[in-house]
Design a protein around this motif. Sequence first.
Motif, PDB file in Angstrom:
ATOM      1  N   GLN A 192       1.464   0.125 -15.294  1.00 19.39           N
ATOM      2  CA  GLN A 192       1.077   1.196 -15.992  1.00 19.39           C
ATOM      3  C   GLN A 192       1.292   1.158 -17.405  1.00 19.39           C
ATOM      4  O   GLN A 192       0.488   1.332 -18.332  1.00 19.39           O
ATOM      5  CB  GLN A 192       1.512   2.615 -15.223  1.00 19.39           C
ATOM      6  CG  GLN A 192       0.949   2.931 -13.854  1.00 19.39           C
ATOM      7  CD  GLN A 192       1.678   3.651 -13.034  1.00 19.39           C
ATOM      8  OE1 GLN A 192       3.150   4.063 -13.149  1.00 19.39           O
ATOM      9  NE2 GLN A 192       1.073   4.603 -12.515  1.00 19.39           N
ATOM     10  N   LYS A 193       2.558   0.462 -17.774  1.00 14.05           N
ATOM     11  CA  LYS A 193       2.917   0.591 -19.111  1.00 14.05           C
ATOM     12  C   LYS A 193       2.047  -0.341 -19.883  1.00 14.05           C
ATOM     13  O   LYS A 193       1.548  -0.227 -20.691  1.00 14.05           O
ATOM     14  CB  LYS A 193       4.334   0.045 -19.069  1.00 14.05           C
ATOM     15  CG  LYS A 193       5.436   0.883 -19.953  1.00 14.05           C
ATOM     16  CD  LYS A 193       6.626   0.395 -19.633  1.00 14.05           C
ATOM     17  CE  LYS A 193       7.540  -0.138 -20.938  1.00 14.05           C
ATOM     18  NZ  LYS A 193       8.702  -0.393 -20.527  1.00 14.05           N
TER      19      LYS A 193
ATOM     20  N   VAL B 294      -1.335   0.637 -20.848  1.00 19.32           N
ATOM     21  CA  VAL B 294      -1.403   1.702 -22.001  1.00 19.32           C
ATOM     22  C   VAL B 294      -1.379   0.724 -23.030  1.00 19.32           C
ATOM     23  O   VAL B 294      -2.016   1.071 -24.244  1.00 19.32           O
ATOM     24  CB  VAL B 294      -0.334   2.949 -21.707  1.00 19.32           C
ATOM     25  CG1 VAL B 294      -0.538   3.799 -22.911  1.00 19.32           C
ATOM     26  CG2 VAL B 294      -0.496   3.622 -20.868  1.00 19.32           C
ATOM     27  N   GLN B 295      -0.351  -0.011 -22.930  1.00 20.01           N
ATOM     28  CA  GLN B 295      -0.118  -0.753 -24.105  1.00 20.01           C
ATOM     29  C   GLN B 295      -1.122  -1.751 -24.762  1.00 20.01           C
ATOM     30  O   GLN B 295      -1.255  -1.853 -25.818  1.00 20.01           O
ATOM     31  CB  GLN B 295       1.305  -1.583 -23.992  1.00 20.01           C
ATOM     32  CG  GLN B 295       2.356  -1.109 -24.296  1.00 20.01           C
ATOM     33  CD  GLN B 295       3.787  -1.646 -23.922  1.00 20.01           C
ATOM     34  OE1 GLN B 295       3.655  -2.804 -23.257  1.00 20.01           O
ATOM     35  NE2 GLN B 295       4.783  -1.200 -24.171  1.00 20.01           N
ATOM     36  N   VAL B 296      -1.943  -2.302 -23.588  1.00 19.26           N
ATOM     37  CA  VAL B 296      -2.991  -3.073 -24.024  1.00 19.26           C
ATOM     38  C   VAL B 296      -4.146  -2.516 -24.376  1.00 19.26           C
ATOM     39  O   VAL B 296      -5.109  -3.080 -25.201  1.00 19.26           O
ATOM     40  CB  VAL B 296      -2.955  -4.210 -22.746  1.00 19.26           C
ATOM     41  CG1 VAL B 296      -4.162  -5.022 -22.901  1.00 19.26           C
ATOM     42  CG2 VAL B 296      -1.816  -5.203 -22.784  1.00 19.26           C
ATOM     43  N   GLY B 297      -4.498  -1.141 -23.951  1.00 21.29           N
ATOM     44  CA  GLY B 297      -5.691  -0.463 -24.186  1.00 21.29           C
ATOM     45  C   GLY B 297      -6.621  -0.925 -23.038  1.00 21.29           C
ATOM     46  O   GLY B 297      -7.842  -0.873 -23.416  1.00 21.29           O
TER      47      GLY B 297
ATOM     48  N   VAL C 229      -7.548   1.250 -20.984  1.00 24.61           N
ATOM     49  CA  VAL C 229      -7.999   2.454 -20.171  1.00 24.61           C
ATOM     50  C   VAL C 229      -9.101   2.882 -21.061  1.00 24.61           C
ATOM     51  O   VAL C 229      -8.741   3.131 -22.453  1.00 24.61           O
ATOM     52  CB  VAL C 229      -6.920   3.516 -20.157  1.00 24.61           C
ATOM     53  CG1 VAL C 229      -7.158   4.548 -19.580  1.00 24.61           C
ATOM     54  CG2 VAL C 229      -5.673   2.925 -19.246  1.00 24.61           C
TER      55      VAL C 229
ATOM     56  N   ASP D  59     -11.862  -7.056 -19.919  1.00 22.65           N
ATOM     57  CA  ASP D  59     -11.092  -7.997 -20.882  1.00 22.65           C
ATOM     58  C   ASP D  59      -9.573  -7.446 -21.074  1.00 22.65           C
ATOM     59  O   ASP D  59      -8.793  -8.035 -20.504  1.00 22.65           O
ATOM     60  CB  ASP D  59     -11.757  -7.967 -22.347  1.00 22.65           C
ATOM     61  CG  ASP D  59     -11.026  -9.064 -23.114  1.00 22.65           C
ATOM     62  OD1 ASP D  59     -11.227 -10.239 -22.513  1.00 22.65           O
ATOM     63  OD2 ASP D  59     -10.617  -8.605 -24.174  1.00 22.65           O
ATOM     64  N   LYS D  60      -9.413  -6.240 -21.406  1.00 22.58           N
ATOM     65  CA  LYS D  60      -8.178  -5.476 -21.597  1.00 22.58           C
ATOM     66  C   LYS D  60      -7.533  -5.441 -20.264  1.00 22.58           C
ATOM     67  O   LYS D  60      -6.215  -5.582 -20.188  1.00 22.58           O
ATOM     68  CB  LYS D  60      -8.186  -4.363 -22.194  1.00 22.58           C
ATOM     69  CG  LYS D  60      -8.879  -4.399 -23.787  1.00 22.58           C
ATOM     70  CD  LYS D  60      -7.948  -4.448 -24.750  1.00 22.58           C
ATOM     71  CE  LYS D  60      -8.639  -4.698 -26.142  1.00 22.58           C
ATOM     72  NZ  LYS D  60      -7.758  -5.448 -27.127  1.00 22.58           N
TER      73      LYS D  60
ATOM     74  N   LEU E 126      -7.490  -7.121 -17.644  1.00 27.28           N
ATOM     75  CA  LEU E 126      -6.897  -8.709 -17.087  1.00 27.28           C
ATOM     76  C   LEU E 126      -5.670  -8.874 -18.024  1.00 27.28           C
ATOM     77  O   LEU E 126      -4.867  -9.564 -17.514  1.00 27.28           O
ATOM     78  CB  LEU E 126      -8.124  -9.829 -17.243  1.00 27.28           C
ATOM     79  CG  LEU E 126      -9.381  -9.471 -16.284  1.00 27.28           C
ATOM     80  CD1 LEU E 126     -10.230 -10.571 -16.460  1.00 27.28           C
ATOM     81  CD2 LEU E 126      -8.896  -9.423 -14.608  1.00 27.28           C
TER      82      LEU E 126
END
Lengths: 335, 420, 155, 280
Positions: free
Chosen positions: C88-89, C92-95, C97, C140-141, C143
Amino acid sequence: MKKRGIGIGCAWYGTGYGNGFPDVSSAFVEIHDDGSATVLTGAVDVGQGSNSIYAQIAAEELGLESQDICVYSADTDVTPDSGTTAATRQTYNTGNAVLKAVRQAKSRLLDYAAREFSCPTIEGIELKAGYIGIKGDPSRRMPLADMVFKARLHGQRLISAESSTARSTPVDLETGQGAPYWPYAFGSQMAEVEVDTETGMVSVLKVVAVHDVGKAINPTQVEAQIAGGVAQGLGYALLEELELQEGRIKNPALSSYLIPTALDVPNIEAFFVEEAEETGPFGAKGLGEPAMLPTVAAVINAIDDAVGVRITSLPATPEKILHALAVKKEELAKK
Amino acid sequence: MNTTVVGSRVLREDAWGKVFGQTKFPADVNLPDQIYGVVVRSPYPHARVREISITQAMEMPGVVAVLSAKDVPHNSHGVLFRDQPVLADYIRMVGDPVAVVGAETLEIARAAAKLVQVDYELMPAVFDPEEAMLPEVLPLHPELCPTNILYHMPIRRGAMDKGWALADVVIEQDYRTQHIDHAFLQPEALLAYVDERGHMVVQTATQYAHYDRGEIAHALGLRFSQVQVKTLAVGGAFGGREDISLQIIAALMALKTLRPVKMENTREESFYSHSKRHPMRMHYKTGASKDGKLVAMEAKIIGDAGAYASWSINVLRKSAVHATGPYEIPNVSIDSYAVFTNNPFSGAMRGFGAAQTVLAYESQMDLLAKELKISPLEIRLRNHFRVGSTTATGQVLTSSVPLDQCLAKIAPYLQKGEDT
Amino acid sequence: MIEIKFVLNNKPCALNVEANERLLDVLRNRLGLMGTKEGCGEGECGACTVIIDGKTVNSCLVLAPQVDGCQITTIEGVGNRQSPHPVQKAFVQVGAVQCGFCTPGMVLSAKNLLDKNPQPNDKEIGVAMSGNLCRCTGYDKILRAVKLAAEEGKG
Amino acid sequence: MNYFQPQTVGQAVNIAQTFEATFLAGGTDLVLHMQTGKIHPNAIIDLGKISELKEIKETDGYLEIGSMATFAELGQSELVFQKALALWLACQTMGSPQIRNQATLGGNLGNCSPAADGLPPLLALGAEVRLISREGDEVVSLETLLSRTPLLSQGTLIREFRIPLKGLQSGFAKLGRRKALAIARLSVAIAIELEDNRVGKVRVALGAVGKRAYLSEILARELSDQELNEVWIEKGIEGVQRVVREALGARASAPYKREAVSGVFREALGTFIPEGGTKV
């Protein structure tokens, strides 16, 4: 045999409603006593992240962090009309409205602060990192919250309402001449594909996408929009087709109307070019729709590069590719 | 410009609620005492509704109301023209809503919907846009236009005879694109109720809450100030949530029954209740001089608008305006048409008319390059828009035209791997 | 009605269900767990993914009585704001969502992968996520987020 | 509706004799069909709690696979990988991870869709099926079973699959429209006796070219007992194309499938013969 090819596609896109249709966005802003702020707009965040963009715009202007801003949107009892989340217009249009509104509320604060600091013009006041103070004199500053609270006790309310309208004119009905859209966004993509000459199956191995965004307000979200656009472009080029029979949809299901899965989308390298659009908020223009445009062309051109056949109707199914290969073989044989 | 927050990779606040599954989409909200609405849709593409018999459906225990065209105060909605019925008594496409059943449970509502008997008088239908353009074909919207040609946009620039005279190479080709569905992951859903103020509240996922409010108010004869459209999380849109889908139907049911109304499309219903990307037929003729400069282009673009106008005029306008691609062509003649048929209605979808023409103009570029024996990159470099370029509509691009920078960034990647 | 007992997000749960009730409906309509989404109703989109006895399944294709005696994890049982799960972290961090409708299913598929295979390669990540459709992100994000979560797990 | 969850095969068969019931295996097809109203079972016998039906083991020269073994379990089984590569391969690409976790090999046969991923490999490998019904046990070759209509009489339980371990080399390939969640548009399973470069007995099974997966006797005849070389491969391709042409006749999909099958055949060979089957 599996043959590889590369293709390029370029596209442009006039953002906004266009053709002189009033393209207006609105925003309300309130700066709170603790120095945080709320932005109200009618712009629906459909998942692309517009609310987060508005928070960044407001925070930037107020010298705050993004999480200091509450953006609440698209509740008709509360928020002003900001037009459709469509036409690649919400970063640009509503972004502009938010910026104007924030500036309006901010100017009230600056007016008050200028008096407090005995500064004859608001030009001498700056908001930075949660503080408000005199430009060039770091000793004379106070937390933004304290200034807002003071202003409040003096009956000042730091609220505002603003609208922003995009420029556009109707074209001539006979000749189509005119300036229908502004701004335009541009992009170019490259696709590398591998075509199986026996089955006609196309694998997309790689896509590189470069898009013009004016200014990337949030690079992560820009990349995400590009990748999402590319995936939809790939579906459009290779997979998706509503099958109709006498107006009835033969494949009204996700098991028969096929969109790409995680395994169908290749590695996507997303880049953006920043050449400020002077009318956009911090130079930004929209990206949502342009991101999917060049993909189709890049893929179709790559198929031609790989196996020498030109697919002219979408989607480029394995059937069409094998058929085109057979026709080509016949023509060569005739020669 | 120096910025600190703008330009940084700020994390999206809404992402947290989404990764924990807390974010509320319209299907996720309920109210005590709510009823469930299910729409009865036409299986025919073109028909008049002679009669609707609701007796059998109403006799089913748990059925609260069955509503049809006669129950709608102002039975129309639409983004450009109000040409689309809330509940139809004249059918123009398969899937047109003819009635809505409200019942105590979803199962009862679905079962009762099957018991609503609709007597249709079938009419001849047209599915091919080029056939629909013929003057002898019955117009689907005579009140809007006398034939099925809803819109024609011409673009004329320069002189074609002069242009073709300059052309050393000419490519002429037909292109076609298909019907596309938005296939957003979350099917349409909403909750409509009359609240303690006596106001109509509709909680839904839309692309434009204020538009929805106006259409609900218009159809039901309410003041804007008495209608609240509250947007919950939107599970993807891509243009498919611009037109009204279930909003007015649910609000109507809530108004008539004074019960909260929950509606949720199945995936199949979703396919029938929103627009599609316009399929287009495009005939292109493009000429270039031997130094690789584009000199003339003619294009005819026919877009299948389907059964209702929706955004078709704007979409086909966008097709025409963007038909040259991002290239300077001094002599241009473009005609785009939006044509009514009895296919599912076409409307907005990401790319909005500019997505279809890319296939044509970029294919033409590669075909020309091949004839001219220059690379696909080279032909684009010789023709692309720059600051100061004039578009086919005569618009001068005064700033921010960095296509050259995009191409420069792409150029190093134009190498392919080995065949296997 | 059939009485079933199962462990839901580490808590015992007992209720009476109809034989033809889907697990998805039981979770959403009876237990109010709205994090499990219905996108297609035919096991195609993966938005209704839950983990049953360590395996991801589409809860729209499971009859409620089938889970008698099983351990079920829904998105509500994975992390919270105080202690988000590494997946989950990373999302959110990678974007990773965007609209978020596919996200709960994606998170569960990713979590399940990393539970079994803490250091997956790109191919394994792709396969593990291939039963969850997303229309916004182009994957992309997503994965990348799974990869990041795996890397974080290393330390 | 009655719902039964027996713990043993015996109980399941007993219930089936008393009620007109439908067996529930993985449920990926049945639950969907119930939801859409295509099937209205009077009673359901959920086989999910019968552990003996999940076994995958080697006994007496057979690879025995319980009907409730899931595609995921089969696809992760070292034994299946070693002894029945074609089946193992089919289990990698069927549906999605979620579907593979739920769907069972027995359910795949029971539902018997034309595109069923598990059946061509089982046919090629010469699998037998053990059925249990009120008439008692029956072991029948899958090939024979697939020629029956209806496939199974009411109350018949698919107990297990038995793949004779005759040292066959096998491979599988499928053609779908996309790389996951793809229904087979064509699938080819091949099993051969291979000694050095000499092909002994050959079995080729095809999926999605008829109502049910089937084993081609003609191909078996034409391709058995020969040298494995380019000529043999080309002969195989020509043969398989002919078989597809005959099977599909005038169907709309025929022109494409009879072309494409060559690539699928080649790919299937390539899964167990080095050099992708293009060079030997």
